[in-house]
Design a protein around this motif. Structure first.
Motif, PDB file in Angstrom:
ATOM      1  N   LEU A 336       0.955  -1.079   0.064  1.00 35.74           N
ATOM      2  CA  LEU A 336       0.172  -0.144  -0.016  1.00 35.74           C
ATOM      3  C   LEU A 336       0.870   1.436   0.141  1.00 35.74           C
ATOM      4  O   LEU A 336       1.905   1.209   0.769  1.00 35.74           O
ATOM      5  N   VAL A 337       0.457   2.099  -0.976  1.00 36.76           N
ATOM      6  CA  VAL A 337       1.555   3.415  -1.096  1.00 36.76           C
ATOM      7  C   VAL A 337       0.532   4.496  -0.853  1.00 36.76           C
ATOM      8  O   VAL A 337      -0.318   5.010  -1.185  1.00 36.76           O
ATOM      9  N   GLY A 338       1.327   5.411   0.065  1.00 35.23           N
ATOM     10  CA  GLY A 338       0.874   6.846   0.323  1.00 35.23           C
ATOM     11  C   GLY A 338       1.742   7.782  -0.092  1.00 35.23           C
ATOM     12  O   GLY A 338       3.061   8.007   0.338  1.00 35.23           O
ATOM     13  N   SER A 339       1.493   8.557  -1.126  1.00 34.80           N
ATOM     14  CA  SER A 339       2.484   9.513  -1.912  1.00 34.80           C
ATOM     15  C   SER A 339       1.836  10.697  -2.191  1.00 34.80           C
ATOM     16  O   SER A 339       0.868  10.853  -2.562  1.00 34.80           O
ATOM     17  N   ALA A 386       4.589   8.097   2.690  1.00 38.40           N
ATOM     18  CA  ALA A 386       5.118   9.406   2.726  1.00 38.40           C
ATOM     19  C   ALA A 386       4.536  10.420   3.654  1.00 38.40           C
ATOM     20  O   ALA A 386       3.301  10.103   4.217  1.00 38.40           O
ATOM     21  N   THR A 387       4.909  11.690   3.922  1.00 37.95           N
ATOM     22  CA  THR A 387       4.269  12.592   4.637  1.00 37.95           C
ATOM     23  C   THR A 387       4.085  13.865   4.097  1.00 37.95           C
ATOM     24  O   THR A 387       5.025  14.245   3.242  1.00 37.95           O
ATOM     25  N   ALA A 392       0.951  15.493   7.954  1.00 39.97           N
ATOM     26  CA  ALA A 392      -0.230  15.237   7.374  1.00 39.97           C
ATOM     27  C   ALA A 392      -0.176  13.892   6.471  1.00 39.97           C
ATOM     28  O   ALA A 392       0.698  13.652   5.908  1.00 39.97           O
ATOM     29  N   ALA A 393      -1.640  13.381   6.068  1.00 43.59           N
ATOM     30  CA  ALA A 393      -1.528  12.143   5.118  1.00 43.59           C
ATOM     31  C   ALA A 393      -1.106  12.756   3.723  1.00 43.59           C
ATOM     32  O   ALA A 393      -1.972  13.782   3.416  1.00 43.59           O
ATOM     33  N   PRO A 394      -0.684  12.100   3.030  1.00 42.29           N
ATOM     34  CA  PRO A 394      -0.546  12.526   1.567  1.00 42.29           C
ATOM     35  C   PRO A 394      -1.725  12.171   0.809  1.00 42.29           C
ATOM     36  O   PRO A 394      -2.688  11.555   1.317  1.00 42.29           O
ATOM     37  N   ALA A 395      -1.698  12.568  -0.470  1.00 42.40           N
ATOM     38  CA  ALA A 395      -2.978  12.557  -1.323  1.00 42.40           C
ATOM     39  C   ALA A 395      -3.501  11.106  -1.414  1.00 42.40           C
ATOM     40  O   ALA A 395      -4.700  10.882  -1.537  1.00 42.40           O
ATOM     41  N   GLY A 419       8.477   4.510   6.334  1.00 41.11           N
ATOM     42  CA  GLY A 419       8.252   6.246   6.048  1.00 41.11           C
ATOM     43  C   GLY A 419       9.141   6.790   5.271  1.00 41.11           C
ATOM     44  O   GLY A 419      10.529   6.339   5.186  1.00 41.11           O
ATOM     45  N   PHE A 420       8.748   7.814   4.357  1.00 40.89           N
ATOM     46  CA  PHE A 420       9.664   8.440   3.529  1.00 40.89           C
ATOM     47  C   PHE A 420       9.314   9.702   3.765  1.00 40.89           C
ATOM     48  O   PHE A 420       8.174  10.307   4.095  1.00 40.89           O
ATOM     49  N   GLY A 421      10.474  10.519   4.095  1.00 37.41           N
ATOM     50  CA  GLY A 421      10.386  11.763   4.357  1.00 37.41           C
ATOM     51  C   GLY A 421      11.948  12.582   4.355  1.00 37.41           C
ATOM     52  O   GLY A 421      12.496  12.015   3.690  1.00 37.41           O
TER      53      GLY A 421
END
Length: 735
Positions: A336-339, A386-387, A392-395, A419-421
């Motif tokens: 699962l990707v949060g970017s 990512a952050t 905050a949550a990414p798109a 986590g990516f930041g």
């Protein structure tokens, strides 16, 4: 939701908004021009004084008008021909033509309706509505990125396009909100959606039937300053039933042309006053300076459109097409990707390819698609998050935490969160940390402890991959290859070697500047305009990802310099330390805008250990203005790895370096850089309280120790490293 509201109106309306803003900016110049060019009436001049002057010059006078700019225009008939002119109130004579400016009229028609009549007006109103949505949602995003409304003008970090987009937005958003909201009001008024603002008095039923009253005898004209006049209309010649019509800023009325008596009067309604104020705010008529300011702010729209489209395109490019993406119900591994900007999707694609090659069935999806009910065959769930902004949550991760919270029980498949930041941000990997904490609170089994990747580091990602492979019982090499800029050839000029006595071979390598095209030098791209603290990307070969080294020089120094320590088994460091003067290698520049001294005279506290002194030495070398710089340097032994030992005395002598504090870790009593900070704690607290900026470069453990030491030192002052980071006064370059 806020980003979607911001993104799609902007993309769909970019061209329309550009036309709207550019034409509005051009129109904002005309009120100021009219104000400067038109002869202005004296403050004491009344309509009773002005009207006779003009009538004496033009006996066929029909009407006198005063514009919000102060320009007075008269209309008269001469030999049956209508005439008009701009009046000098001192003489009553026409001094300029009253013909409308063709360019102004053309721009007005373009701005209001695109030359398309009512349909064009509706289209431009839609553009204004889109601009209002963009302004409000953009303001919310800027506040989120800076850490709240109180930090609206706080420092911004990140890629150039994103920083410029936000910088322009926070300067122009108030003006754009005002312009778009007033435009919608005026459109609604034009189409009769709002109540009728006009409230004229009823025409008098009886008049004297006489004519010829002197203008000075008209009731109220002597008490009406020219500055408040809107319009004075004369009776039709020869018609004894007609009257004078007077309009001012306070209302309108009729005066008898035989007796001069006021026959009827109506004050301006409150609604009309509001409408006139809105007209003034939108057009600048009557407020020329405000109009110019709003016009300048409108010029930010095309700039933001360009940077916004660039950000959108980058995000689209950053989300690669995945070949062989197994449906969620059949996949053994769920990724699962949060970017936000799209770069995390590239790492997900690398992970997908490596696991697929290892024989795993893998499904990759955005975090917003999280649905454990669909993961029937899942044996593990990997989350790459990512952050955005201040934690905050990414798109692509909207609603993930809400969905996790809403589950009755946690998924059975164990989870690993990566986590990516960027460590220069105060809430480093903040959202990913929230995900890891929520998973633990839910009782979700853990496959691998929470870990992070700093500034899209391929090395960090490869390290995490090896640990993940151990947990899965396989060899997993994640050789992520980001899209790289064009490399240039560097030739080694000189080297200085250190560290042999402490079994840590280290060298300062100085390369010649490569030749770069003129356009790169003008625009500052690549080797055309780098600074100390930027990163030098080295291509080690053998399809390995690039290694990055902090630059110890700027372009104006005339060379490219880095400090390199040999790591056991290090492919890149080994090759670099094998170079001899005259040898060549391929390299490129990656900007690192978050790690460089801010402008100003505030003191700098530079803290580094080992090769971390490289960029710090570059900052000291560039300190031509002699701002106070305090260097804390951790080394193993002063006779072995005291990097820049030849230059530092000279920098101290000429004032580029105010203080040097060393910490030697190899000796009878190990003394680390954080120990040196504690020893100088009182002075450091005083400097930071006076506005000093802290810059840290070196290994993670050293950086963590520095942060802990500074937290202790600053505790009595109420400051913390986190607060300093939020203010842009504490930055790190950690590896």
């Amino acid at each position: 939701m806020i980003r979607a509201l911001h993104r799609w109106p902007g993309l769909l309306a970019a061209l329309l908004l550009t036309v709207l803003s550019l034409s509005g900016a051009a129109l904002s110049v005309f009120p100021a021009r009219d104000r400067l060019a038109a002869p202005q009436a004296e403050a004491a001049l009344t309509v009773a004084d002005l009207a006779p002057r003009i009538l004496a010059e033009y006996p066929g006078l029909e009407q006198i008008r005063r514009a919000p700019s102060g320009r007075i225009t008269a209309y008269w008939f001469e030999d049956g021909t209508p005439k008009a002119g701009v009046i000098d109130p001192a003489s009553g004579r026409a001094v300029a033509s009253a013909d409308p400016n063709r360019m102004e009229r053309w721009l007005t028609n373009l701005h209001r309706s695109l030359f398309l009549g009512d349909g064009g007006r509706i289209a431009m109103a839609a553009g204004a509505a889109a601009m209002l949505a963009l302004a409000l949602s953009g303001a919310a995003l800027v506040a989120r990125r800076t850490g709240g409304w109180r930090r609206w003008f706080g420092p911004l970090r990140g890629p150039a396009a994103g920083r410029w987009h936000a910088e322009i937005a926070r300067v122009t958003v108030l003006g754009l909100t005002l312009s778009s909201a007033t435009a919608l009001w005026m459109t609604a008024s034009t189409f009769g959606v709002l109540p009728d603002e006009a409230r004229a008095p009823g025409f008098p039923a009886e008049v004297s039937g006489q004519t010829g009253v002197p203008l000075a005898a008209l009731e109220g004209l002597d008490a009406t300053p020219v500055a408040t006049l809107r319009e004075l209309t004369f009776p039709y010649p020869g018609d004894a039933t007609d009257v004078f019509t007077l309009k001012t800023e306070t209302g309108s009325g009729y005066l008898d042309q035989g007796t001069g008596a006021l026959l009827a009067w109506a004050d301006l309604s409150g609604w009309a006053r509001v409408s006139e104020t809105i007209y003034m705010l939108h057009t600048g008529q009557g407020a020329a300076l405000l109009g110019l300011v709003l016009g300048l702010m409108a010029l930010g729209v095309p700039a933001m459109a360009g940077t916004g489209v660039a950000l959108w395109a980058k995000a689209r490019r950053g989300r690669p097409r995945l070949h062989g993406n197994i449906p969620a119900r059949r996949a053994e591994t769920i990724v699962l990707v949060g970017s936000e900007g799209g770069s995390t999707w590239g790492f997900a694609a690398t992970l997908h390819a490596a696991l697929t090659q290892a024989g795993q069935s893998v499904h990759v999806a955005p975090m917003s698609a999280f649905d454990p009910a669909r993961y029937a065959a899942a044996k593990r769930i990997l989350i790459l998050a990512a952050t955005y902004g201040d934690g905050a949550a990414p798109a692509s991760a909207q609603k993930f935490l809400d969905r996790l919270e809403g589950l009755e029980t946690a998924p059975e498949a164990p989870v690993a969160v990566l986590g990516f930041g960027d460590r220069s941000f105060p809430d480093y990997c903040g959202f990913a940390g929230q995900v890891a904490e929520a998973a633990t609170a839910k009782g979700w089994p853990v496959l691998r402890p929470f870990d992070t990747v700093d500034r899209q580091s391929p090395q960090d990602f490869a390290r995490w991959g090896r640990h993940l492979g151990q947990a899965l019982g396989m060899d997993l090499e994640l050789a992520h290859q980001p899209v790289l800029p064009q490399a240039a050839t560097l030739t080694l000029l000189s080297r200085r070697d250190y560290g042999a006595e402490v079994q840590a071979p280290t060298a300062i390598l100085r390369f010649s500047l490569p030749r770069v095209p003129l356009w790169r030098r003008i625009t500052g791209h690549g080797f055309g305009g780098f600074s100390a603290g930027d990163l030098l990307g080295i291509l080690p070969g053998d399809s390995a990802p690039p290694r990055f080294y902090s630059l110890a020089s700027a372009r104006r120094d005339g060379f490219v310099e880095i400090a390199v320590r040999k790591h056991p088994g290090g492919l890149c460091s080994g090759r670099l330390l094998a170079l001899r003067p005259g040898d060549r290698m391929q390299a490129f520049i990656r900007r690192n805008p978050g790690f460089r001294p801010a402008a100003g005279r505030a003191p700098l506290i530079l803290i580094g250990a080992g090769t971390g002194i490289g960029p710090l030495a570059g900052f000291i070398r560039s300190n031509a203005r002699r701002r106070p710089i305090h260097l804390f340097f951790g080394l193993r032994h002063p006779d072995s790895d005291f990097l820049y030992d030849a230059e530092i005395p000279g920098w101290q002598t000429d004032g580029r370096l105010a203080r040097l504090v060393t910490a030697v870790s190899r000796g009878k009593r190990p003394y680390y850089v954080q120990d040196a900070l504690r020893a100088e704690g009182a002075d450091l607290a005083r400097l930071i309280g006076q506005g000093a900026r802290v810059m840290v470069c070196g290994g993670r453990e050293m950086a963590a120790g520095v942060s802990e030491a500074l937290a202790e030192i600053l505790r009595p002052t109420g400051l913390t490293p986190a607060l300093l980071k939020a203010e842009g006064r504490y930055v790190e370059d950690v590896y």
